[in-house]
Design a protein around this motif. Structure first.
Motif, short mmCIF file in Angstrom:
data_model
loop_
_atom_site.label_atom_id
_atom_site.label_comp_id
_atom_site.label_asym_id
_atom_site.label_seq_id
_atom_site.Cartn_x
_atom_site.Cartn_y
_atom_site.Cartn_z
N ARG A 2 0.84 -1.20 0.00
CA ARG A 2 0.00 0.00 0.00
C ARG A 2 0.88 1.25 0.00
O ARG A 2 1.86 1.34 0.71
CB ARG A 2 -0.90 0.01 1.23
N ASP A 494 -17.06 1.98 -4.85
CA ASP A 494 -16.70 2.07 -3.42
C ASP A 494 -16.52 3.53 -3.00
O ASP A 494 -16.93 3.92 -1.90
CB ASP A 494 -15.41 1.28 -3.16
N GLU A 498 -18.86 5.81 -0.20
CA GLU A 498 -18.37 6.66 0.89
C GLU A 498 -18.97 8.06 0.77
O GLU A 498 -19.38 8.68 1.76
CB GLU A 498 -16.84 6.74 0.87
N SER A 559 -9.48 1.28 2.55
CA SER A 559 -9.96 -0.11 2.51
C SER A 559 -9.65 -0.81 1.20
O SER A 559 -9.84 -2.02 1.10
CB SER A 559 -11.47 -0.15 2.77
N ASP A 561 -6.78 -1.83 -1.17
CA ASP A 561 -5.32 -1.93 -1.22
C ASP A 561 -4.75 -1.57 -2.58
O ASP A 561 -3.66 -1.02 -2.67
CB ASP A 561 -4.86 -3.35 -0.85
N ARG A 567 -2.95 7.61 0.87
CA ARG A 567 -3.59 7.67 2.19
C ARG A 567 -3.18 8.95 2.93
O ARG A 567 -2.89 8.95 4.12
CB ARG A 567 -3.25 6.44 3.04
N LYS A 597 -12.17 4.25 11.92
CA LYS A 597 -12.51 2.84 11.78
C LYS A 597 -11.30 2.04 11.28
O LYS A 597 -11.32 0.82 11.26
CB LYS A 597 -13.68 2.67 10.81
N PHE A 598 -10.26 2.78 10.85
CA PHE A 598 -9.06 2.16 10.32
C PHE A 598 -7.88 2.49 11.24
O PHE A 598 -7.96 3.40 12.07
CB PHE A 598 -8.78 2.66 8.90
#
Length: 637
Positions: A2, A494, A498, A559, A561, A567, A597-598
């Motif tokens: 990542r 995805d 979000e 979420s 990869d 990020r 949450k991560f």
């Protein structure tokens, strides 16, 4: 693996050498707080510039600063970046100023005058740009050609500023293209494949090579109209027959000379003959030396090619060693290898699980990346050297052909210089020499035809190979493009999921938002919308729609990869365009809640605000003081 980009620390220096700003940033959420006009935006401008953004719209306080220096971590490697703020006579700074890069921490970088490398904003044939360095360390493919993507273009989707219009998804640029936006999106979403780019580039090259070859074949056939003259085996046979004729003539000449009772030269004739003979001997030696130099040049080029391949193998081995280090570093050790007793687990990742000694994972990675840059430099230099040697080889080949031709003419002069030999068979010898010279001329013509025939046959073979390659490339490009488009749709779904969540949890100010069932991002056309592309909202709701779109990309990357998005995101002002305090605070809450949450160690989010919720106004989230007009972000200016 990542992609990750972290800003560890940033320092700004004034023109008189004083520190204007010095703050450390942590993983996870970083909030810069302060009143309006206290310099929060200026800090994000410096971040954008330090990371490679093209920016020069500085406020007066920022113009009093001489340079910004930032310690960053890219995929485990620590680098320190430095960019100067140079003003011209009109007080305007250069937005494409180069960048100094130091492989290591900021603390050590400031103590060393050596070890820094200067990279320009733009790439040249002989030197990398700083974008190349950052791309390579972030494992981003370097896009070349008509659409040269710099790291500035990447930052346009990582940085949210106040000045860009709310209907502009990307950081605004006056001269922007749909191709640039689409390429940046494909890179960061992880759907851009270097293989596809390479195949497209190769197809363009192969198409051009094919056209050039067809053109050469057409020219050869225009000048050599007899089809048999384009068959090398036919010409070889004809040359062999002519050489046999010459051999017979030479045998006859020798026989006649041996039967000659007496051969007499005049004084002047003998002098001419000896002089020509000496020149012929010298020229023959020169031809031999040229042939040896040509052979040596071939060997040197072959050695250099072996050396380049060895460097490339070393570079691959280095990259594999980094991946092996990551794999073994995460391998769980539960028992002592000596006594097999259970080992108590340790929470800290910076301590050896066996001997409890402090470790620094970043040092090895940083050194490996530095070695990688040095090997890459050696490869580039060797490739330049081999180009020079190949040019020299062409010159040597041309020189050898010229020397051979000169030797041939000298030999002819030597043969004709015996024109005063007086024998009864002279007339027959003279005719034999004429015949021999004529046949030798024919052989030269046949050899020229033979060379052209060899070239022609090689071109025909290459044409067939290129036509097959073009067809194969076309098939592969179509296949990869379909796969890429499929993956892009999946990732966008995805992201849009979000975005829909952020809109649904907005305060009940815009019915289209909290009742939204769909959400769309159109990177190509630089916009985000719910269902109607032409829908109009208030300035504050348009702003909310834009930041929801940008943060949805960031949140999805946590979420997914395969996304190359690093990020990392930084935003100037959470309450732009007159958005209510309560609405801005609500967005911050749901954003932080979603991000947490991560694992916080795997992302970094930096934003500025004047309205910070009480539960976020704690040391865990905040960076620096709460800035005011009396206590601005920039000091000593």
């Amino acid at each position: 693996m990542r992609n990750n980009l972290f800003l560890n620390r940033m320092k700004i220096y004034t023109r008189n050498g004083k520190i204007a700003y010095d703050e450390k940033f942590h993983r996870g959420v970083n909030i810069i707080r302060g009143n309006n006009s206290s310099g929060k935006s200026t800090i994000t401008h410096f971040m954008f510039y330090a990371l490679g953004g093209a920016f020069n719209d500085w406020v007066k306080e920022a113009k009093k600063c001489s340079y910004v220096i930032a310690e960053i971590e890219i995929n485990g490697a620590i680098l320190t970046l430095k960019r100067e703020i140079k003003l011209n006579n009109f007080g305007k700074a250069n937005k494409t100023e180069g960048m100094f890069i130091y492989w290591g921490e900021l603390e050590f970088a400031e103590k060393e005058s050596e070890g820094w490398q200067k990279f320009n904003f733009n790439t040249t044939d002989n030197k990398k740009s700083f974008s190349n360095v950052l791309f390579e360390n972030l494992n981003l493919p370097i896009v070349k050609g008509d659409n040269n993507i710099t790291f500035h273009q990447i930052l346009r989707l990582l940085y949210l500023d106040q000045d860009s219009p709310t209907n502009s998804l990307f950081y605004y640029e006056e001269f922007d293209t749909t191709l640039t936006r689409e390429t940046v999106a494909d890179l960061l979403l992880g759907v851009y494949r270097q293989e596809l780019y390479d195949k497209k580039q190769r197809k363009v090259e192969a198409d051009k090579e094919l056209e050039d070859i067809k053109r050469e074949i057409k020219v050869i056939k225009r000048f050599i109209q007899n089809p048999f003259d384009l068959i090398p085996s036919n010409l070889t046979q004809r040359i062999s027959e002519k050489e046999k004729e010459i051999s017979e003539i030479e045998n006859e000449i020798i026989r006649l000379k041996n039967e000659e009772n007496k051969v007499r030269f005049t004084k002047n004739t003998k002098l001419d003959f000896e002089k020509l003979n000496e020149e012929t001997i010298y020229q023959r030696k020169k031809v031999k030396n040229s042939e040896q130099r040509l052979k040596n040049s071939y060997y040197e080029i072959e050695d250099t090619e072996y050396f380049i391949q060895a460097l490339k193998n070393k570079l691959k081995a280095l990259n594999k060693s980094i991946l092996t280090r990551d794999l073994l570093g995460n391998f769980p050790i539960q028992n002592c290898p000596e006594c097999l007793s259970p080992i108590e687990p340790i929470e800290s990742t910076n301590v050896c699980k066996l001997c409890k000694t402090d470790i620094d994972d970043s040092f090895g990675i940083t050194q490996a990346k530095k070695i990688e840059q040095e090997i890459d430099f050696q490869i580039r230099e060797s490739i330049n050297l081999i180009s020079i040697k190949k040019r020299q080889l062409l010159e040597l080949e041309a020189e050898l052909e010229s020397d051979k031709l000169k030797l041939f003419h000298l030999q002819q002069k030597v043969n004709s210089s015996i024109n005063d030999v007086k024998t009864v068979r002279q007339e027959k010898l003279d005719q034999l020499y004429v015949d021999k010279g004529f046949i030798e001329g024919e052989i030269i013509q046949l050899r020229t035809l033979y060379e052209n025939a060899e070239v022609y046959q090689s071109l025909i073979k290459l044409q067939t190979e290129l036509e097959q390659e073009v067809e194969t490339l076309k098939y592969s490009i179509d296949k990869i493009t379909i796969e890429q488009e499929k993956l892009k749709i999946e990732i966008k779904q995805d992201i849009e999921k979000e975005g829909t969540y952020l809109l649904n949890n907005d305060l009940k100010r815009q019915e289209d938002f909290y009742q939204a069932k769909e959400f769309h991002i159109d990177f190509r056309n630089n916009m985000a919308y719910i269902s109607d592309k032409d829908a109009k909202y208030s300035a504050s709701s348009s702003f909310y729609l834009k930041i929801s779109a940008r943060y949805s990309i960031f949140l999805a990357s946590l979420s997914i990869d395969q996304m190359r998005y690093p990020r990392f995101i930084f935003c100037d002002n959470m309450e732009d365009k007159g958005i209510e305090k309560i609405r801005a605070e609500n967005f911050q809450r749901i954003l932080v809640e979603e991000a947490e949450k991560f694992e916080t160690e795997k992302y970094q989010m930096i934003y500025t605000t004047s309205f910070i919720p009480d539960e976020l106004n704690i040391e865990k989230y905040t960076v620096g003081d709460f800035y005011t007009e009396q206590n601005p972000s920039l000091k000593n200016v």
